[in-house]
Design a protein around this motif. Structure first.
Motif, PDB file in Angstrom:
ATOM      1  N   ALA A  13      48.260  42.278  45.154  1.00 28.39           N
ATOM      2  CA  ALA A  13      47.146  41.730  44.368  1.00 28.39           C
ATOM      3  C   ALA A  13      47.201  40.205  44.364  1.00 28.39           C
ATOM      4  N   TYR A  14      48.402  39.644  44.152  1.00 25.30           N
ATOM      5  CA  TYR A  14      48.551  38.192  44.173  1.00 25.30           C
ATOM      6  C   TYR A  14      48.282  37.624  45.565  1.00 25.30           C
ATOM      7  N   PHE A  15      48.647  38.395  46.596  1.00 20.74           N
ATOM      8  CA  PHE A  15      48.408  37.950  47.969  1.00 20.74           C
ATOM      9  C   PHE A  15      46.915  37.763  48.237  1.00 20.74           C
ATOM     10  N   PHE A  16      46.117  38.735  47.798  1.00 20.57           N
ATOM     11  CA  PHE A  16      44.676  38.642  48.044  1.00 20.57           C
ATOM     12  C   PHE A  16      43.992  37.648  47.103  1.00 20.57           C
ATOM     13  N   LEU A  17      44.602  37.399  45.942  1.00 17.61           N
ATOM     14  CA  LEU A  17      44.031  36.407  45.027  1.00 17.61           C
ATOM     15  C   LEU A  17      44.400  34.980  45.412  1.00 17.61           C
ATOM     16  N   PHE A  18      45.444  34.831  46.221  1.00 17.58           N
ATOM     17  CA  PHE A  18      45.952  33.501  46.542  1.00 17.58           C
ATOM     18  C   PHE A  18      44.894  32.576  47.146  1.00 17.58           C
ATOM     19  N   PRO A  19      44.093  32.999  48.148  1.00 15.55           N
ATOM     20  CA  PRO A  19      43.096  32.055  48.715  1.00 15.55           C
ATOM     21  C   PRO A  19      42.124  31.515  47.688  1.00 15.55           C
ATOM     22  N   ALA A  20      41.638  32.382  46.792  1.00 19.05           N
ATOM     23  CA  ALA A  20      40.697  31.928  45.770  1.00 19.05           C
ATOM     24  C   ALA A  20      41.359  30.930  44.821  1.00 19.05           C
ATOM     25  N   PHE A  22      43.971  29.102  45.464  1.00 16.84           N
ATOM     26  CA  PHE A  22      44.331  27.904  46.222  1.00 16.84           C
ATOM     27  C   PHE A  22      43.164  26.924  46.257  1.00 16.84           C
ATOM     28  N   PHE A  23      41.981  27.417  46.635  1.00 17.89           N
ATOM     29  CA  PHE A  23      40.812  26.534  46.716  1.00 17.89           C
ATOM     30  C   PHE A  23      40.369  26.077  45.330  1.00 17.89           C
ATOM     31  N   PHE A  24      40.561  26.936  44.316  1.00 16.33           N
ATOM     32  CA  PHE A  24      40.223  26.527  42.949  1.00 16.33           C
ATOM     33  C   PHE A  24      41.101  25.363  42.506  1.00 16.33           C
ATOM     34  N   ILE A  25      42.394  25.449  42.789  1.00 15.14           N
ATOM     35  CA  ILE A  25      43.316  24.392  42.381  1.00 15.14           C
ATOM     36  C   ILE A  25      43.034  23.101  43.138  1.00 15.14           C
ATOM     37  N   PHE A  27      40.212  22.105  44.880  1.00 17.52           N
ATOM     38  CA  PHE A  27      38.874  21.513  44.812  1.00 17.52           C
ATOM     39  C   PHE A  27      38.270  21.492  43.405  1.00 17.52           C
ATOM     40  N   THR A  28      38.890  22.156  42.435  1.00 19.62           N
ATOM     41  CA  THR A  28      38.339  22.163  41.077  1.00 19.62           C
ATOM     42  C   THR A  28      39.342  21.659  40.049  1.00 19.62           C
ATOM     43  N   PHE A  29      40.516  22.301  39.980  1.00 18.82           N
ATOM     44  CA  PHE A  29      41.462  21.974  38.922  1.00 18.82           C
ATOM     45  C   PHE A  29      42.019  20.560  39.057  1.00 18.82           C
ATOM     46  N   ILE A  30      42.485  20.216  40.261  1.00 19.53           N
ATOM     47  CA  ILE A  30      43.054  18.882  40.457  1.00 19.53           C
ATOM     48  C   ILE A  30      42.005  17.781  40.262  1.00 19.53           C
TER      49      ILE A  30
END
Length: 292
Positions: A13-20, A22-25, A27-30
């Protein structure tokens, strides 16, 4: 140890959630945290100076900020309620049609959602052009004089509101059509047996059962309209006389025209607070007894 075992158990589950994530952190969070930090500095191209709350104190005397905020609120008030009523009305009408016609209208109304905002804005520039625009040609058929749709303050703001409505109603129409399809037909049959007319069935059955979808549409479209930018940049450039300048356009102008990144970040923080507050109010007022 329990946490580690849980992570190992849910590793796929974490493996498939990782790309989303990653891009959230990235391009959005940072960028969000960096923007919050910049709001306390006077940030220039080559230096950064701590000013504390100085950027926020400037807001009180910034007439351009208050003008842009007022324009944004007017656009939101003009777009969201009208867009909600239009999208719901169109969805109800389309829902009465056959499956083939429903598919056609779903595609037709959703097209502006997937199309580029720049392309759509360029189309509207041609439609609203004062000399050879389609809109003036149409009203000329009725003997009316050409209108400077984007050339006068009041008319320019109304034009921005009208164009923005056409940008946002596509997705709500699709959502309302899906929600209408989920309402059991037995409820309408029972109401008809009891003598309820079409209007009474709509008020007593359709609207209450569409409440979760309505809340979702109101919240998401309010957030989206508060961030209106492309249509303003391309159609009016914030003019005439700052009559269509929005808060996001003001942020863009402050950062990339005036190179005052710290003050632009402060404006962004204010926008975040306003949108968060309005979203919370919407959930408090409309989210009661609503199941998702």
């Amino acid at each position: 140890m329990i946490l580690i075992r849980q992570i190992i158990k849910m590793r796929w589950a974490y493996f498939f959630l990782f790309p989303a994530y990653f891009f959230f952190i990235i391009f959005t969070f940072i960028p969000l945290t960096r923007g919050l930090g910049f709001s306390f500095y006077d940030v220039k191209l080559s230096e950064k100076t701590w000013v504390g709350l100085g950027n926020f104190e400037k807001l009180y005397d910034d007439a351009a900020f208050w003008k842009s905020l007022t324009n944004t609120v007017l656009i939101v008030v003009g777009v969201v309620p009208v867009g909600l009523v239009l999208s719901l009305g169109i969805a109800v009408l389309v829902f009465q049609l056959g499956k083939l016609m429903q598919t056609f209208f779903r595609m037709a109304f959703y097209l502006p959602v997937v199309a580029s905002g720049v392309v759509l804005s360029m189309v509207w520039i041609w439609i609203l052009h004062p000399n050879y625009g389609l809109m003036n040609y149409m009203i000329g058929l009725f003997g009316l004089d050409p209108v400077a749709w984007l050339g006068t303050p009041g008319m320019a703001l109304l034009s921005i509101i009208g164009v923005t409505i056409t940008f946002i109603i596509g997705q709500p129409i699709i959502l309302f059509l899906a929600a209408l399809g989920g309402i059991p037909g037995d409820l309408y049959e029972s109401a008809m047996i009891d003598g309820a007319n079409a209007w009474r069935r709509f008020i007593s059955i359709t609207l209450p059962l569409l409440k979760p979808t309505t809340l979702f549409v109101i919240v998401t479209k309010t957030i989206a309209v508060f961030q209106v930018f492309v249509v303003v940049l391309l159609l009016t450039g914030g003019g005439p006389a700052n009559s269509t300048q929005t808060i996001v356009f003001r942020i863009y102008q402050t950062a990339f025209d005036f190179f005052n990144f710290g003050y632009a970040s402060a404006l962004g923080v204010v926008l975040l607070v306003i949108v968060s507050l309005i979203t919370w109010i919407n959930f408090r007022l409309l989210g009661r007894d609503t199941e998702f």
